[in-house]
Design an enzyme around this catalytic site. Structure first.
Site, PDB file in Angstrom:
ATOM      1  N   HIS A  71      62.994  14.967  94.994  1.00 45.74           N
ATOM      2  CA  HIS A  71      61.540  14.812  95.013  1.00 45.74           C
ATOM      3  C   HIS A  71      61.076  13.827  96.082  1.00 45.74           C
ATOM      4  O   HIS A  71      59.887  13.777  96.404  1.00 45.74           O
ATOM      5  CB  HIS A  71      60.996  14.461  93.620  1.00 45.74           C
ATOM      6  CG  HIS A  71      61.166  13.046  93.190  1.00 45.74           C
ATOM      7  ND1 HIS A  71      62.193  12.624  92.373  1.00 45.74           N
ATOM      8  CD2 HIS A  71      60.420  11.939  93.448  1.00 45.74           C
ATOM      9  CE1 HIS A  71      62.073  11.326  92.136  1.00 45.74           C
ATOM     10  NE2 HIS A  71      61.007  10.882  92.771  1.00 45.74           N
ATOM     11  N   ASP A 117      67.692  17.146  90.852  1.00 43.74           N
ATOM     12  CA  ASP A 117      66.897  16.224  91.663  1.00 43.74           C
ATOM     13  C   ASP A 117      67.821  15.391  92.560  1.00 43.74           C
ATOM     14  O   ASP A 117      68.014  14.189  92.349  1.00 43.74           O
ATOM     15  CB  ASP A 117      66.058  15.330  90.751  1.00 43.74           C
ATOM     16  CG  ASP A 117      65.007  14.521  91.511  1.00 43.74           C
ATOM     17  OD1 ASP A 117      64.754  14.839  92.686  1.00 43.74           O
ATOM     18  OD2 ASP A 117      64.453  13.574  90.920  1.00 43.74           O
ATOM     19  N   GLN A 206      57.594   2.770  90.507  1.00 43.88           N
ATOM     20  CA  GLN A 206      57.184   3.461  91.724  1.00 43.88           C
ATOM     21  C   GLN A 206      57.798   2.791  92.956  1.00 43.88           C
ATOM     22  O   GLN A 206      57.788   1.582  93.097  1.00 43.88           O
ATOM     23  CB  GLN A 206      55.665   3.460  91.866  1.00 43.88           C
ATOM     24  CG  GLN A 206      55.180   4.227  93.076  1.00 43.88           C
ATOM     25  CD  GLN A 206      53.663   4.238  93.161  1.00 43.88           C
ATOM     26  OE1 GLN A 206      52.988   3.543  92.439  1.00 43.88           O
ATOM     27  NE2 GLN A 206      53.151   5.048  94.066  1.00 43.88           N
ATOM     28  N   GLY A 207      58.329   3.615  93.853  1.00 46.87           N
ATOM     29  CA  GLY A 207      59.002   3.110  95.045  1.00 46.87           C
ATOM     30  C   GLY A 207      60.503   3.032  94.895  1.00 46.87           C
ATOM     31  O   GLY A 207      61.231   2.900  95.882  1.00 46.87           O
ATOM     32  N   ASP A 208      61.013   3.102  93.633  1.00 48.35           N
ATOM     33  CA  ASP A 208      62.459   3.063  93.387  1.00 48.35           C
ATOM     34  C   ASP A 208      63.083   4.457  93.366  1.00 48.35           C
ATOM     35  O   ASP A 208      64.315   4.575  93.342  1.00 48.35           O
ATOM     36  CB  ASP A 208      62.751   2.392  92.041  1.00 48.35           C
ATOM     37  CG  ASP A 208      62.412   0.918  92.040  1.00 48.35           C
ATOM     38  OD1 ASP A 208      62.673   0.248  93.050  1.00 48.35           O
ATOM     39  OD2 ASP A 208      61.884   0.430  91.017  1.00 48.35           O
ATOM     40  N   SER A 209      62.271   5.507  93.371  1.00 49.02           N
ATOM     41  CA  SER A 209      62.789   6.877  93.296  1.00 49.02           C
ATOM     42  C   SER A 209      63.905   7.107  94.312  1.00 49.02           C
ATOM     43  O   SER A 209      63.820   6.695  95.465  1.00 49.02           O
ATOM     44  CB  SER A 209      61.669   7.875  93.572  1.00 49.02           C
ATOM     45  OG  SER A 209      60.802   7.995  92.485  1.00 49.02           O
TER      46      SER A 209
END
Length: 252
Positions: A71, A117, A206-209
């Site tokens: 993603h 993913d 958020q931002g760690d994906s």
């Protein structure tokens, strides 16, 4: 669904002026974490746009290969992504920034809640940093409930939290599949693994994906999705890399 894991793409559409204005909020980190040394975690990298907007994490698994979440790279061309390695303080000039020459995305990927993913990036140069080992596809003990795992990244400190410019890390236990099913009806034990505390308080955000879930010195998982950040009863959901490791190895 945990929007803070999936709305990074909105940042890619903002103008260069807006990137500059939003740089503080765009570089937020793990909830409940502590400062991590890049020298001790040389494999941790972050993905950015060519103009420096950081939107995901990743893991160096060979000197020119990075594993991240599908993603993070879906609908992107190689020229849209830069990989920054060896940089603990994102405002510094330390480390090496690499262009990407190829993006492989698992052919079955459609949505984080379906699975698959995982993505592999090929870099335009070979990096002098120590990669992280991949898991053994047959090692079921790697995903045993309550096994301690390390999460790392540059994501938010809370759902609407303030940012920090440094790499953070935290330790969370793996969660039993049955408990993950109770938290998320979309949970698929073949494709995913959960990690977190029953009462919350520590989590990716958020931002760690795409960043690493490290178990016993191996890349056991990739930050994928969830609901909220560090909320009680809602552990983080990670790609179970052992399921896909043979296919990943074929891309190295």
């Amino acid at each position: 669904m945990r929007p803070i894991r999936l709305l990074f793409a909105a940042g890619l559409a903002i103008s260069a002026v807006a990137v500059g204005l939003a740089s503080a909020s765009a570089t937020e980190q793990i909830v409940g974490g502590s400062r991590a040394s890049i020298a001790d975690h040389q494999y941790v990298v972050f993905l950015s746009t060519p103009d420096g907007f950081q939107f995901c994490g990743g893991t160096l698994v060979a000197d020119n290969k990075v594993v991240t979440a599908a993603h993070c790279t879906i609908r992107k061309a190689p020229g849209d992504v830069r990989v920054v390695a060896g940089r603990e303080d994102k405002t510094s000039a330390e480390g090496i920034t690499s262009a990407v020459t190829d993006i492989w995305i698992h052919p079955d990927y459609t949505d984080v809640r379906v699975g698959s993913d995982v993505s592999v990036l090929t870099l335009d140069q070979r990096l002098p940093y120590t990669p992280l080992g991949l898991p053994d596809a047959n090692d079921a003990t790697l995903y045993a409930a309550r096994t301690p795992a390390t999460i790392l990244g540059w994501g938010r400190t809370a759902v609407d939290g303030q940012s920090s410019q440094y790499l953070l890390k935290a330790s969370v236990p793996l969660v039993a599949d049955a408990d993950c099913v109770n938290s998320y009806s979309d949970y698929d034990a073949k494709a995913m693994v959960c990690a977190g505390l029953p009462d919350g308080g520590i989590d990716t955000c958020q931002g760690d994906s795409g960043g690493p879930l490290v178990v016993n010195g191996r890349l056991a998982g990739l930050t994928s999705w969830g609901v909220g950040c560090a909320a009680p009863g809602n552990p983080g959901v990670y790609t179970r890399l052992g399921t896909y490791v043979d296919l990943v190895r074929s891309r190295l």
